[in-house]
Design a protein around this motif. Structure first.
Motif, short mmCIF file in Angstrom:
data_model
loop_
_atom_site.label_atom_id
_atom_site.label_comp_id
_atom_site.label_asym_id
_atom_site.label_seq_id
_atom_site.Cartn_x
_atom_site.Cartn_y
_atom_site.Cartn_z
N ARG A 26 0.97 -1.25 -0.05
CA ARG A 26 0.07 -0.04 0.11
C ARG A 26 0.91 1.25 0.03
O ARG A 26 0.29 2.36 -0.76
CB ARG A 26 -1.00 0.05 1.34
N THR A 27 2.02 1.10 0.79
CA THR A 27 2.84 2.34 0.74
C THR A 27 3.35 2.88 -0.49
O THR A 27 3.65 4.07 -0.69
CB THR A 27 3.90 1.96 2.00
N ILE A 28 3.77 1.64 -1.48
CA ILE A 28 4.38 1.91 -2.58
C ILE A 28 3.52 3.03 -3.59
O ILE A 28 3.89 3.73 -4.17
CB ILE A 28 4.70 0.80 -3.11
N ASN A 29 2.15 3.05 -3.39
CA ASN A 29 1.46 3.76 -4.07
C ASN A 29 1.00 4.97 -3.46
O ASN A 29 -0.15 5.68 -3.88
CB ASN A 29 0.16 2.99 -4.54
N THR A 30 1.80 5.56 -2.37
CA THR A 30 1.39 6.78 -1.87
C THR A 30 2.36 7.99 -2.00
O THR A 30 3.54 7.49 -2.55
CB THR A 30 1.21 6.58 -0.33
N THR A 31 2.25 8.99 -1.66
CA THR A 31 3.24 9.99 -2.05
C THR A 31 4.28 9.81 -1.09
O THR A 31 5.60 9.98 -1.75
CB THR A 31 2.50 11.52 -1.83
N PRO A 32 4.28 9.60 0.22
CA PRO A 32 5.49 9.59 1.03
C PRO A 32 6.28 8.07 0.42
O PRO A 32 7.44 8.24 0.47
CB PRO A 32 4.96 9.02 2.47
N GLY A 33 5.68 7.12 -0.05
CA GLY A 33 6.19 5.79 -0.48
C GLY A 33 7.09 6.46 -1.49
O GLY A 33 8.12 5.90 -1.74
N ARG A 34 6.35 7.06 -2.42
CA ARG A 34 7.19 7.53 -3.75
C ARG A 34 8.40 8.35 -3.43
O ARG A 34 9.55 8.24 -4.22
CB ARG A 34 6.30 8.20 -4.84
N MET A 35 8.33 9.11 -2.46
CA MET A 35 9.57 10.16 -1.95
C MET A 35 10.74 9.06 -1.50
O MET A 35 11.94 9.32 -2.04
CB MET A 35 9.10 10.94 -0.92
N ILE A 36 10.27 8.19 -0.77
CA ILE A 36 11.35 7.01 -0.20
C ILE A 36 11.91 6.45 -1.35
O ILE A 36 13.27 5.96 -1.50
CB ILE A 36 10.78 6.19 0.75
N MET A 37 11.13 6.02 -2.40
CA MET A 37 11.66 5.24 -3.34
C MET A 37 12.59 6.14 -4.26
O MET A 37 13.58 5.78 -4.94
CB MET A 37 10.39 4.88 -4.49
N LEU A 38 12.16 7.56 -4.35
CA LEU A 38 13.09 8.56 -5.18
C LEU A 38 14.23 8.66 -4.36
O LEU A 38 15.54 8.58 -5.03
CB LEU A 38 12.25 9.94 -5.27
N ALA A 39 14.41 8.77 -3.14
CA ALA A 39 15.39 8.69 -2.13
C ALA A 39 16.42 7.45 -2.44
O ALA A 39 17.66 7.47 -2.35
CB ALA A 39 15.18 8.93 -0.82
N ALA A 40 15.79 6.41 -2.47
CA ALA A 40 16.23 5.12 -2.51
C ALA A 40 17.03 5.10 -3.88
O ALA A 40 18.18 4.53 -3.79
CB ALA A 40 15.32 3.92 -2.45
N LEU A 41 16.61 5.62 -5.05
CA LEU A 41 17.46 5.73 -6.17
C LEU A 41 18.74 6.56 -6.29
O LEU A 41 19.84 6.23 -6.71
CB LEU A 41 16.50 6.24 -7.50
N LEU A 42 18.65 7.71 -5.57
CA LEU A 42 19.86 8.33 -5.00
C LEU A 42 20.74 7.62 -4.09
O LEU A 42 21.95 7.61 -4.45
CB LEU A 42 19.64 9.86 -4.51
N GLY A 43 20.28 6.97 -3.22
CA GLY A 43 21.29 6.30 -2.01
C GLY A 43 21.66 4.66 -2.55
O GLY A 43 22.61 4.49 -2.14
N GLY A 44 20.99 4.37 -3.47
CA GLY A 44 21.22 3.08 -3.95
C GLY A 44 22.01 2.90 -5.31
O GLY A 44 23.35 2.91 -5.15
#
Length: 373
Positions: free
Chosen positions: A110-128
Motif C-alpha cells: 500500500r505504501t508504494i502507491n502513496t506520495t510518502p512511499g514514492r518519496m522514499i523510492m526516489l531517495a532510494a534511487l539516489l542512495g542505492g
C-alpha cells in the motif's frame, strides 16, 4: 479540612506522574541513542562482510587473476555495482521477511502507491544506484580510507537543507562541517601522497560521490519517512535500491562497457557462487539491521541526533574492516595509520557537532540528577 487534604494529595499524585513521565522519557531517549550507535556499528559490520564476500569465490577470479578476461571498466564499475546489487537484494529479502513475520507486508504494497512511499523510492534511487555503488567501488579502490569520506553526507545534508529548504545552518553546525572537511583533508593527505596508487585517488573521489548521494537522499527521504512506519519504509527503500541496481544501473553500465548482456552473465555467476553468497547474506542482514535501527533511532531521539549516532560508522567501518579482514582473515592493506584513525574519530565528532548541541546533553544530565535528588 478534608478538601485541603484532598488538594495536597492530588498535587502529590500529579507531581509523581510528571516525575514518572520524565523518567520514562529519559529512558526512551537513552535507548534511542543506544540504538543509533548500534546502527553505526552494524553499518561497519555490513561494510566488512560485504568486502569479504567480494573477495571470495568468483569475485576472487574477477579481482585476482581475472580469468574471465574482464576489461578495467568492467572490473571497477560493473563488478562494483554488482556487489552493491547483490548485497541490496539480500538486504531487501531480509526486510521482506521481517515485515512478513510482523504482518506488515500489506502495508508495504500500500505504501508504494502513496506520495510518502514514492518519496522514499526516489531517495532510494539516489542512495542505492548512486551512493551505495559509489561506496562499494570506493572501498574496493581505496580500502577503508574511503569510509570516513562517505561519512561527509551529514555535512552535505546540512548544506543542502539550507540551500533547498532554507533550514537553519548556525555557527555550531558550520563548525561541525569544518571539522568534517578537515578530517577529509587529513585522510586525503595520506591517500594522495607521493606513493599513492591512482586507484586510491579515484577511490576517494568516488567515495565523495557516495557522500553527495546520501546527502541528497537524507534531504528527500526526510519527508517520506516521517509519515511511514520505519520498518515498512526501510523495506521500500531496500527493495527499490536492489531492483534498481540490478535492472537499471547494471544494464546502463553494460552499454558503456560494450555489452548490455555482460552484467546479467556476471550476475548469474555471482548469485551462484556459494562461497561468496554466504557472506553476502550476512552483509545484507547487517545492512538491513543498520538501516532499520537508524530509522528507529531517528524516531526516538530526533533526526539530528539519530544522524549523529549513525554517523559513527566513520569510525566503526575502518575498525570492523581491520578486525575482520586484516586480523581474522589475514588480508593485507587494511591497517590504518594513526592519522587515519584520528581523522575517522574527528569525522564522528564533527557529525555529532552538526547534529546536536553538546551542551544540551549536559543539560539533560543535570535535569536527571535534579530529578533523582
Amino acid at each position: 479540612m478534608n478538601e485541603a487534604i484532598s488538594v495536597v494529595q492530588a498535587a502529590n499524585v500529579d507531581s509523581s506522574a510528571v516525575a514518572a513521565k520524565k523518567k520514562l522519557s529519559s529512558q526512551f531517549f537513552k535507548k534511542g541513542i543506544t540504538i543509533g550507535l548500534l546502527s553505526g556499528l552494524t553499518y561497519g559490520m555490513f561494510s566488512a562482510f560485504l568486502t569479504l564476500g567480494m573477495s571470495m569465490g568468483v569475485w576472487a577470479d574477477w579481482y585476482g587473476d581475472n580469468t574471465a578476461g574482464l576489461s578495467a571498466f568492467a572490473i571497477v564499475f560493473i563488478v562494483g555495482a554488482l556487489g552493491s546489487a547483490v548485497n541490496d537484494i539480500c538486504s531487501a529479502v531480509w526486510a521482506l521477511i521481517n515485515v512478513g513475520i510482523k504482518g506488515k507486508l500489506g502495508d508495504f504494497f500500500r505504501t508504494i502507491n502513496t506520495t510518502p512511499g514514492r518519496m522514499i523510492m526516489l531517495a532510494a534511487l539516489l542512495g542505492g544506484p548512486i551512493a551505495n555503488v559509489s561506496y562499494v567501488v570506493g572501498i574496493q579502490l581505496a580500502g577503508s580510507m574511503a569510509i570516513p569520506i562517505t561519512a561527509l553526507c551529514p555535512a552535505i545534508g546540512a548544506i543542502l537543507g539550507r540551500v533547498l529548504y532554507k533550514q537553519e545552518l548556525n555557527k555550531r553546525m558550520m563548525l561541525g562541517i569544518v571539522i568534517c572537511v578537515s578530517a577529509s583533508v587529513m585522510i586525503g593527505s595520506v591517500g594522495i601522497g607521493a606513493d599513492a596508487a591512482d586507484s586510491v585517488i579515484l577511490g576517494l573521489i568516488i567515495a565523495f560521490i557516495a557522500a553527495l548521494g546520501w546527502g541528497f537522499e537524507g534531504v528527500i527521504a526526510g519527508y517520506g519517512s516521517a509519515m511511514v512506519d520505519s520498518e515498512v519504509g526501510i523495506t521500500v527503500r531496500q527493495v527499490t535500491s536492489g531492483l534498481a541496481n540490478l535492472f537499471i544501473l547494471l544494464p546502463i553500465l553494460g552499454i558503456f562497457g560494450g555489452s548490455i548482456m555482460q552484467p546479467f552473465s556476471l550476475a548469474g555467476q555471482a548469485f551462484t557462487s556459494s562461497s561468496a553468497m554466504i557472506w553476502f547474506v550476512v552483509s545484507g542482514f547487517f545492512a538491513f539491521i543498520s538501516f532499520m535501527w537508524w530509522y528507529k533511532g531517528n524516531s526516538m531521539t530526533g533526526a539530528a541526533l539519530g544522524m549523529a549516532t549513525n554517523g559513527t560508522y566513520s569510525f566503526f567501518g575502518p575498525l570492523c574492516c581491520w578486525l575482520l579482514l586484516g586480523v581474522i582473515f589475514g588480508m593485507e592493506g587494511w591497517e590504518l595509520s594513526m592519522i587515519e584513525w584520528a581523522a575517522a574519530t574527528m569525522m564522528a565528532i564533527g557529525i555529532f557537532v552538526i547534529a546536536v548541541n553538546p551542551m544540551d546533553l549536559f543539560k539533560k544530565k543535570e535535569d536527571s540528577a535534579n530529578e533523582a535528588a
